[in-house]
Every structure is written in C-alpha cells, then in structure tokens.
Design a protein around this motif. Structure first.
Motif, PDB file in Angstrom:
ATOM      1  N   ILE B  49       1.164  -1.383  -0.317  1.00 38.85           N
ATOM      2  CA  ILE B  49       0.099   0.553  -0.157  1.00 38.85           C
ATOM      3  C   ILE B  49       0.727   1.082   0.237  1.00 38.85           C
ATOM      4  O   ILE B  49       0.356   2.008   0.370  1.00 38.85           O
ATOM      5  CB  ILE B  49      -1.032   0.181   1.283  1.00 38.85           C
ATOM      6  N   GLU B  51       2.381   2.092   1.779  1.00 39.73           N
ATOM      7  CA  GLU B  51       2.895   2.564   3.193  1.00 39.73           C
ATOM      8  C   GLU B  51       4.721   3.934   3.390  1.00 39.73           C
ATOM      9  O   GLU B  51       5.278   4.452   4.718  1.00 39.73           O
ATOM     10  CB  GLU B  51       2.568   2.113   4.332  1.00 39.73           C
ATOM     11  N   HIS B  71       4.595  11.452  -4.376  1.00 36.10           N
ATOM     12  CA  HIS B  71       3.594  12.002  -3.404  1.00 36.10           C
ATOM     13  C   HIS B  71       2.009  11.828  -4.097  1.00 36.10           C
ATOM     14  O   HIS B  71       1.581  11.349  -3.194  1.00 36.10           O
ATOM     15  CB  HIS B  71       4.263  12.929  -3.247  1.00 36.10           C
ATOM     16  N   PRO B  75      -2.542   8.564  -3.349  1.00 36.09           N
ATOM     17  CA  PRO B  75      -3.941   8.603  -2.980  1.00 36.09           C
ATOM     18  C   PRO B  75      -3.951   7.522  -4.575  1.00 36.09           C
ATOM     19  O   PRO B  75      -5.352   7.150  -4.415  1.00 36.09           O
ATOM     20  CB  PRO B  75      -4.239  10.226  -3.145  1.00 36.09           C
ATOM     21  N   TYR B  76      -4.409   8.223  -5.326  1.00 36.95           N
ATOM     22  CA  TYR B  76      -4.702   7.511  -7.242  1.00 36.95           C
ATOM     23  C   TYR B  76      -3.564   6.337  -6.834  1.00 36.95           C
ATOM     24  O   TYR B  76      -5.013   5.439  -7.599  1.00 36.95           O
ATOM     25  CB  TYR B  76      -4.720   8.508  -8.278  1.00 36.95           C
ATOM     26  N   ARG B  78      -3.734   4.003  -3.809  1.00 38.68           N
ATOM     27  CA  ARG B  78      -4.608   3.732  -3.382  1.00 38.68           C
ATOM     28  C   ARG B  78      -6.076   3.192  -3.370  1.00 38.68           C
ATOM     29  O   ARG B  78      -6.734   1.484  -3.361  1.00 38.68           O
ATOM     30  CB  ARG B  78      -4.104   3.974  -1.822  1.00 38.68           C
ATOM     31  N   ARG B  79      -6.603   3.747  -4.855  1.00 41.65           N
ATOM     32  CA  ARG B  79      -8.470   4.006  -4.818  1.00 41.65           C
ATOM     33  C   ARG B  79      -8.131   2.142  -5.834  1.00 41.65           C
ATOM     34  O   ARG B  79      -9.124   2.256  -6.044  1.00 41.65           O
ATOM     35  CB  ARG B  79      -8.214   5.033  -5.618  1.00 41.65           C
TER      36      ARG B  79
END
Lengths: 295, 262
Positions: B49, B51, B71, B75-76, B78-79
């Motif tokens: 993920i 992280e 960075h 988010p994209y 992780r979708r």
C-alpha cells in the motif's frame, strides 16, 4: 459544500476539543483587543509629548521688521531639520506672559521680551542638530549665531532629554510586550489545534488508506478551523463590546486620556480581531495536519 | 498482478523486516501469506500500500513500479486497492453507510453513484439491516464486514487483507473468509496474511510461508505447515521443562515459604 458539511459534522462530534480551541481563541483575542488600544494610547501620548520638543530662537530686542523677515527666510530655506516655525512677536509674548502672571508684568511696565521663533524639529531626535545649525559651537565652547539679529538659541535641554528617553522606554516596552503577546497567542492556538488533531490522527490514517488526496482530507479541517476561529472571534468581539460600553464609555467622560482620538476605532478593531482569529485558526489546523498526512 | 523482485526492507535498529523476497501473484489468484508474528507478512502489506518504501529491490503492481509513484499519485494508486485490517480501521463517528460512502466520495464519486452503490455492497456483505448503526454498536464480525465492504465498494482489482480474522472467533472467521472467496470469484486478486492454520488448511489455496523475513515456501495448494504435525510431535514441542529451568524456577519461587495469610 461537501467539505463544509464534513467540517460541521466533525465540529459536533469533537465538541470538547473544538470548544477548547475556541476558548483559547477567545482569550487571546480578548487580550489582543484590550492591548491594541492601550498600545495606541501610550504611543499616542508619547508622540504628543515628543511633539512639544522645540527650539526657541530669541532675536535681539532691537531687531527690526526687516531682521525678522531675514531670520524667517533663513529658517525656512537655509536650515536643516526644520519642521514647523511659529513666530511669536514681542507683543504676543507679552500678552501671553501677562495672562500667566498679571501682577509681575503690571509692575514691569514696559515690554522686556524679544521677538521669538518657536521652531519644531522635523524629528524630536534632531533637536540638537537643529540647534547646532542655528548657533554653531566655536572652538572656545561658546556659541555664535548664524545671523546677527539672533540673540540666543535655546532648547530646554534637560527637559528635552528626559522626554526623549522616557518616550523611548515606553515605546520599547510596549513593543516588546506586544510581540511576546502575539507570539504567545499563536503558540497557544496552534497547540490546542494540534491536540484536537492528535486525537483524530487515526481518522486521517483511514482516509489516506481509502485513497483520499491530501487536500480532500485537509479542506474539512481548514474549514473547521475557520468556523472555530470565527466563533471565537465573534465571542471576543461581543465581550469587548460589552466591556467598552460598560466600563470604558462612562470613564471616558471623566478622563480626557481615554477618549484620546488616536486610539483605533472600534469597527477596525473588530475587523482586525476577526481576521486574526480566523487566519490563525485556519492556518494552524492546516499546518498541524501536515505531520499526520505523511503516511 | 504483483511482482516482488529481491525486495529487502530493513527497519533501523531492529531485525530485518523482509529480506530478498521474490514472488509473483497472477491476476485473479487467491494467496495466503503465513508465518508467525514478525516474519514479514505485515511488511509486505505495508510495502504494497506504499505506506513504507523498500530498502532495495523492486515492487510492481499491475505492471507499475511502485518506486516511480510520486507522493501526489499515491492516493490515486490506493484507489485501486482494497485494504482490510485486523483492527477494522473504521471511522468511529460515522455510520456503516457513511463509512462506506466516505471511501467512494474520497475517489470523487457523485452523490448519485454513492446512493446506488453503497446499499448494494452492504447487501452483498450481509449488512443490509445495519446501515445506520455506528461501528461501536456492531459485533467484531459485522465491523469486519463493513471494512470488507468499504475495501470492495470501488471494485478494486487487488484486495489486501492483513490478519482479517485475527480478532474474530472461528465461526465468524469462516464467514469473513467466504466473503473474500466470493470477492475473489469476481476476478479480484486477493492476498490474505494470516496465522490461522485452520482457515488455510481448509482453503487449499496457494500458500507463501515467511520466516524471519525470508520466503521459505511457496506452494500452489498448500497447508499452513509443510506436513501435518502429529500429536506426538506437538507433544514433544511442549515437553516438560529442563532441570536447569526447574532449578531457576525453584530458586525464584521457593516451595517452603508458607503462603501468606490474607
């Protein structure tokens, strides 16, 4: 719209930390709201005192009108550091002094007073330079005058020095206090916001995991900060208004100092306080988030 | 779907989290990661993920090198993942419906879309009657179902589950696992990290075993342990204490001290 709804929801859900943040905004803004007029009143008073610093140029008692005109010319054009020049004629000076001390001047009969120019320097600090320009020191330590019609140039030296140093101390003290106060308020608000955010860092973590962008997470927090700041600011303004009406206005009727016209007007003060509280709260929550967003 | 090439992750100051891990997971596979705590299962999840960053080696998901993601792109990325954790990670101040809806709105879904999709996925996970409950009003199994629903609502091509049954009793665990199998059948690749031997043995799926950060076994239809341990072997593992150990115990807790009266 979504963000505003989110912000409002989390405000309700986190009533206690939000209230703490709001309270700290109220307190600091109250202090600020009281302090700004005080600073202005003191610097205003200091400036007023400083404006009384001046140089008296006494002319010879036998000076003719032409001499007076010449000296006026010199003061207006050839002398540095001249701010404002007032001419007090023999007759004016006599009338002024007679008003102050009628019996003595009654006895005197004739008018012993010279024509005088009261010269205000452009800045109070320059008073000595102004004096030197009009009456340069000779090698022997005595003073000559630049114009034959000038009898003597005098500044109330001791008085002047005292005024200058006293106002300097007042200004410095007030300035340092103001800086410390603003610093303390910002730290207090930032800390409270950080605490309330710390309680919700897990929430931020989950949001990041489901693929929310940084700004998607940040906006509700910033709007929440704006709401908290606005509410705190309004509270502070209300309290200040009550204080002004209940305490200051009745006093102002009695004391001239408090109604000194140089203090900020109330509407502007309100604007400053609201702007400061909203700005600090929004910025504080936006910046404090950065730590938790780094996942 | 997933490609690990000689991936090492070192945590400063402690043992190695993962060392030279190389494996592939194909699209649509169902894989168990097994091993005791500290063996590196969670490290693999964290790396997937994004992280954490690997110390060395290369990780590719759906052909994309994770090290290349900026960075802003994370988010994209992780979708496209669904993530399920042992501790559910639900938002405590939102209802079941809102928890799932948040995941959708974070991806920029319209309200209409949310209203259509959320009840569907909650019905699929058997939570149709709990829409407006808060997480603390649900049982552990139900909370995990919410978390699975949230992970799957976007229909991600890859679903990661880190100890999804760690907090649940065996019967509830089976329910959750069946949910995951069903999700797998829709074509989603599923990776489950677990140390629940029973579940793994029953499933007869691919097993990757880790030990102290290394991959020690990778079987297409494996069991939790390479060979079934007999009762005798198991008994040997918990054989009575050695004399030395007994001596320490005796000196620490002398038997002749009379119990204090209270």
């Amino acid at each position: 719209m979504f963000f505003v709804r989110e912000a409002w929801r989390s405000l309700q859900r986190n009533a206690v930390p939000s209230f703490a943040a709001m309270a700290s905004v109220v307190v600091t803004m109250l202090v600020l709201g009281v302090f700004i007029p005080i600073i202005q009143a003191t610097t205003g008073a200091a400036n007023e005192v400083r404006s009384k610093v001046l140089v008296d140029v006494y002319l010879k008692t036998n000076a003719k009108d032409a001499d007076v005109e010449r000296v006026r010319q010199v003061l207006a054009e050839d002398t540095p550091h001249v701010g404002n020049v007032t001419f007090v004629s023999k007759a004016d000076a006599y009338a002024e002094e007679k008003k102050r001390n009628p019996e003595a001047y009654e006895l005197l009969g004739s008018n012993p007073l010279p024509d005088t120019f009261r010269v205000t320097p452009d800045k109070p600090e320059n008073v000595q330079a102004l004096r030197d320009a009009l009456a340069p020191l000779t090698a022997s330590g005595a003073r000559t005058t630049t114009d034959p019609a000038i009898e003597e140039v005098r500044n109330r030296r001791e008085e002047t020095d005292k005024i200058l140093s006293a106002t300097r101390v007042v200004k410095l003290t007030v300035g340092v206090l103001a800086v410390l106060l603003v610093l303390a308020s910002v730290l207090l608000i930032a800390n409270t916001i950080r605490l309330s955010l710390f309680a919700r860092r897990r929430e931020v973590e989950v949001m990041k995991l489901v693929g929310a962008t940084d700004w998607f997470i940040r906006w509700p927090f910033i709007i929440e900060g704006i709401l908290v700041g606005a509410m705190g600011g309004i509270m502070a303004v209300l309290l200040l208004g009550v204080g002004k009406v209940a305490l200051l206005d009745p006093l102002a009727a009695d004391f001239a100092l408090l109604s000194s016209p140089e203090t900020i007007n109330f509407a502007l003060l309100i604007a400053v306080i609201l702007g400061a509280s909203v700005g600090v709260a929004a910025l504080g929550s936006g910046l404090s988030l950065r730590r938790f967003l780094r996942v | 779907m997933i490609e690990f090439r000689d991936v090492t992750k070192a945590y400063p100051g402690t043992d190695v989290g993962l060392e030279g891990a190389t494996f592939n997971v194909r699209r649509g596979e169902f894989v168990f990661l097994v091993g005791s705590t500290g063996s590196g299962k969670s490290t693999i999840m964290r790396l997937l993920i994004k992280e954490r960053e690997p110390t060395s080696g290369e990780i590719r998901v759906a052909g994309r090198n994770l090290a290349d993601l900026k960075h802003k792109q994370v988010p994209y990325y992780r979708r496209n993942l669904g993530v399920v954790f042992q501790d559910f990670k639900l938002l405590p101040n939102r209802t079941v419906y809102d928890n799932v809806a948040y995941a959708l709105s974070a991806t920029g879904a319209s309200r209409k879309e949310i209203r259509a999709k959320v009840p569907d996925i909650l019905r699929l996970t058997g939570l149709a009657t709990k829409l407006h409950n808060y997480p603390d009003q649900l049982s552990g199994g139900e909370q995990q179902r919410v978390s699975v629903a949230r992970a799957f609502v976007n229909h991600p091509p890859l679903l990661l589950a880190d100890e999804p049954t760690g907090n649940l009793d065996p019967k509830t665990s089976i329910g959750i696992m069946q949910l995951l199998y069903r999700i797998n059948r829709t074509g989603t690749t599923v990776v489950v990290a677990t140390h629940d031997a029973q579940l793994v043995n029953r499933a007869r799926r691919r097993v990757i075993e880790l030990h102290a950060g290394r991959i020690v076994r990778d079987e297409a239809t494996g069991l939790y342990a390479p060979t079934e341990q007999s009762t005798k072997e198991f008994g040997a593992m918990i054989k009575p204490p050695t004399d030395e150990f007994q001596a320490i115990m005796d000196s620490t807790f002398p038997a002749d001290v009379p119990p204090r009266e209270s």
